[in-house]
Design an enzyme around this catalytic site. Structure first.
Site, short mmCIF file in Angstrom:
data_model
loop_
_atom_site.label_atom_id
_atom_site.label_comp_id
_atom_site.label_asym_id
_atom_site.label_seq_id
_atom_site.Cartn_x
_atom_site.Cartn_y
_atom_site.Cartn_z
N GLU A 169 40.24 57.24 37.32
CA GLU A 169 41.70 57.27 37.45
C GLU A 169 42.16 57.67 38.86
O GLU A 169 42.81 58.69 39.05
CB GLU A 169 42.30 58.20 36.39
CG GLU A 169 41.98 57.75 34.98
CD GLU A 169 42.48 58.70 33.90
OE1 GLU A 169 43.14 59.70 34.24
OE2 GLU A 169 42.20 58.44 32.72
N ASN A 210 36.50 53.75 36.74
CA ASN A 210 37.17 53.66 35.45
C ASN A 210 38.64 54.00 35.61
O ASN A 210 39.00 54.91 36.37
CB ASN A 210 36.49 54.66 34.48
CG ASN A 210 36.89 54.47 33.04
OD1 ASN A 210 36.85 53.37 32.53
ND2 ASN A 210 37.28 55.56 32.39
N HIS A 246 43.49 51.97 26.42
CA HIS A 246 44.33 52.76 25.53
C HIS A 246 45.61 51.96 25.27
O HIS A 246 46.58 52.03 26.04
CB HIS A 246 44.65 54.12 26.16
CG HIS A 246 43.46 55.01 26.30
ND1 HIS A 246 42.77 55.50 25.22
CD2 HIS A 246 42.82 55.48 27.40
CE1 HIS A 246 41.76 56.25 25.63
NE2 HIS A 246 41.76 56.24 26.96
N GLU A 275 37.26 52.85 26.67
CA GLU A 275 37.92 53.90 25.89
C GLU A 275 38.94 53.29 24.93
O GLU A 275 40.08 53.75 24.85
CB GLU A 275 38.60 54.91 26.82
CG GLU A 275 37.67 55.52 27.84
CD GLU A 275 38.37 56.51 28.77
OE1 GLU A 275 39.46 57.00 28.41
OE2 GLU A 275 37.81 56.81 29.84
N ASP A 277 41.34 52.30 22.12
CA ASP A 277 42.03 52.65 20.89
C ASP A 277 43.37 51.93 20.89
O ASP A 277 43.86 51.51 21.94
CB ASP A 277 42.19 54.16 20.69
CG ASP A 277 42.74 54.89 21.91
OD1 ASP A 277 43.59 54.32 22.62
OD2 ASP A 277 42.33 56.04 22.16
#
Length: 665
Positions: A169, A210, A246, A275, A277
């Site tokens: 990030e 990432n 996300h 990651e 979801d």
């Protein structure tokens, strides 16, 4: 353009992390069937059949205490990412005070269940203890190196730990570098340093960068693309790019996810969803479940369609242990299983997407007409007639055996096209090659015909050519220069010259920018009012290389328009309905510093600006005017900056913005 999603920041799970369980047998519980009768097998089986992994983020408390959690974790998934216990605040809460208990627990579970571990995360602005954040530049860089060396080095020889999120990030939503303590103290260089430290600690691990909200093509993902391209050009060991994923159903799905993955893959990196979801606005309904399931299916299918996509990691798997409600109180139900470990439609969607190819048992046709060309002392080019398949051919395995007979064939590379260049061969040596095709279901064809090649050279010639001398430059313009030198000699024959170039007037790394079979070379495509250094070296047929020549430095002439600046625009990516122009490079071509710049250009009819970064763009009819942002207007002589934008256009319209000019006050 994909509607913007709310920026997400993973909240730390409010779970008490337990000490590592002493015995591996505690993790190796009997494998129980957790799939419904309609399912043909667990997720990991179908993912493996498609050449992918399917992973989850592990919370250590339920992994140690809940049998249902452990059973699903080991049955369904082939990869594990530690949710929190490999982060800095857990592993080294104070200087040189190490705690590996949680990390060891994850690694032990993976080893017991034939799973791979992805380490998360080494350098991040969050969950890094205060003692690091308050350090000065020298001490902070030293702490980063020590932390990476110790943590990565601990697992360097563990076969289960195969990859790491090295930096996490680093961009803001507009594509600028995040104003973190890392960036504010060390500048952008901390990113390259972190990757180099990680490579030194484990030469075999795959190293990833990432970020979130980079799933679609936008300013942030384009900034990531440019950074990865730049780092790899500097030989920084960035092996992979992670798209966090996300997602939230209320913000729409990034429809250009597959296209975005593919453009990163073209840089030569592996891509993965790290990651995933998909949260919904509570309460759950069947309609929301269906939308969520579609999003999951879309992500899996995008990864399956991109050869360079290694797999997908779900950020957890049960709603009982999800970070989402802690951060978004009105949202949740983001995972494949509900809080009672019951499979949701999202699980079925992931299973069906992965299982779709496993019923394909038909192998591709056999590659034919394998042939070799361009044989040198160290390389050969192979080509063949492409295979066909009932679904699709996804790639080819290139097999090689030593000598003209006997020996075993082993894979030396893969290709997604009907050609391959095999380098690093020995001179005057024979090799045999075969090729076989693969499809998405893992079916492989029979091997092609065999072709035998013998590399050139290798006649005992170990004498390098003499060093080229008197390297000189002439005819330098704003974009080119002509190089000449005194030819080398060799005991057999000089076969060519490598032309090397480095930026600036001193320092920098020399890289090859061309070859020549004569004692001259014209280097084009240079930037105006910019300095370069050149060297030349000679080669012979046996692969011997001379020492480099003297160094000559050239500075290109001006060439700017409109009083002191020039502009060069590049179409980075284009699709039916839009395009991204990046980088648009503005260069100060004058002899004194400038404090601002203005670029004008023309938008074709019905083209609409839908995104911009690192500049302030206004439009009036078909004329667009871009002015510098507050932070990139000051340019020293010869210095450059970049900006970019995204445009929507009518379907079928292949035109792009044009007529770029630059002016200064």
């Amino acid at each position: 353009m994909t509607p913007p999603r709310v920026p997400v920041h993973r909240a730390r799970r409010r779970l008490v992390q337990l000490a590592v369980v002493a015995l591996l047998s505690a993790f190796a519980v009997p494998v129980l069937s957790a799939s419904p009768a309609s399912a043909s097998g667990p997720l990991r089986t179908h993912a493996a059949a498609r050449g992918k992994f399917i992973g989850f983020a592990a919370a250590t408390s339920p992994l140690a205490n809940e049998a249902a959690y452990r059973t699903i974790a080991q049955t369904e998934f082939s990869q594990i990412t530690a949710e929190n216990v490999m982060k800095w605040d857990t592993t080294e809460s104070s200087d040189n005070n190490w705690n590996f208990s949680g990390a060891d627990q994850i690694v032990a579970f993976a080893a017991a269940n034939n799973q791979q571990v992805h380490g998360h995360t080494l350098v991040w602005h969050s969950q890094t203890p205060g003692w690091v954040q308050g350090l000065g530049a020298t001490a902070m860089r030293s702490a980063m190196q020590d932390h990476i060396s110790t943590l990565v080095g601990r697992y360097a020889n563990n076969a289960s730990v195969v990859s790491w999120d090295v930096v996490n990030e680093v961009f803001d939503e507009n594509g600028g570098f995040r104003s973190s303590f890392w960036y504010n103290t060390l500048g952008q260089s901390f990113i390259a340093d972190a990757f180099r430290y990680a490579r030194a600690a484990d030469p075999d691990a795959r190293l990833c960068i990432n970020d979130y909200n980079v799933e679609g093509i936008n300013a942030k993902s384009t900034a990531m693309y440019n950074l990865v391209q730049s780092l790899r050009a500097q030989n920084v060991p960035v092996d992979c790019v992670g798209f966090q994923g996300h997602l939230a159903t209320q913000y729409g799905f990034p429809s250009d996810l597959q296209q975005n993955m593919q453009r990163f893959a073209a840089l030569g990196v592996q891509v993965r969803v790290t990651e995933l979801d998909v949260r919904i606005v509570m309460p759950r309904t069947s309609a929301k479940d269906a939308t969520q399931a579609t999003y999951y299916s879309n992500v899996i299918n995008a990864c399956l369609a991109v050869t360079a996509c290694a797999g997908v990691t779900i950020w957890g798997f049960t709603d009982k242990y999800s970070w989402v409600p802690d951060t978004f109180p009105s949202e949740g139900a983001a995972l494949l299983y509900d809080a009672n470990y019951q499979q949701k439609p999202a699980y079925t969607a992931v299973h069906n997407a992965l299982d779709n190819g496993t019923t394909d048992t038909q192998a591709p046709s056999t590659p034919s007409n394998l042939a070799a060309s361009g044989i040198t002392s160290s390389s050969v080019n192979l080509s063949w007639t492409a295979s066909t398949d009932n679904v699709a051919v996804t790639g080819y395995d290139i097999l090689r055996a030593p000598g003209t007979s006997g020996g075993s064939f082993a894979s030396v590379g893969t290709s997604t096209t009907a050609s391959f260049s095999n380098t690093g061969l020995s001179a005057n040596t024979s090799y045999r090659y075969q090729v076989r095709a693969r499809d998405a279901a893992g079916n492989t064809s029979a091997v092609s015909n065999t072709v035998t090649v013998t590399t050139t050279g290798g006649t005992g010639d170990t004498q390098a050519p003499s060093t080229p001398s008197n390297l000189a430059a002439s005819g330098t313009t704003s974009s080119s220069t002509n190089l000449t030198w005194t030819a080398s000699t060799d005991n057999v024959a000089v076969t060519g010259y490598d032309i090397l170039r480095a930026p600036g007037t001193s320092g920098g790394t020399f890289t090859q920018v061309g070859t020549s079979t004569t004692a001259s070379f014209s280097n084009t495509g240079l930037s105006a009012n910019t300095s370069y250094q050149y060297q030349v070296r000679a080669r012979d047929a046996a692969g011997n290389v001379s020492a480099v020549s003297n160094t000559v430095t050239v500075t290109t002439t001006g060439g700017g328009t409109g009083g002191g600046c020039s502009v060069t625009a590049t179409v980075q990516t284009s699709w039916n309905g839009g395009y991204v122009m990046q980088p648009i490079t503005v260069t100060n071509t004058g002899t004194s510093a400038i404090t601002s710049w203005t670029v004008t250009f023309t938008l074709p009819p019905n083209h609409t600006l839908v995104g911009q970064w690192n500049g302030v763009i206004t439009t009036s009819g078909g004329t667009a005017t871009a002015k510098n942002a507050p932070y990139n207007g000051n340019l020293a002589p010869g210095a450059s900056t970049t900006f970019g934008f995204q445009v929507a256009r009518p379907n079928g319209d292949g035109n792009t913005a044009s007529g770029f000019t630059c002016t200064t006050p």
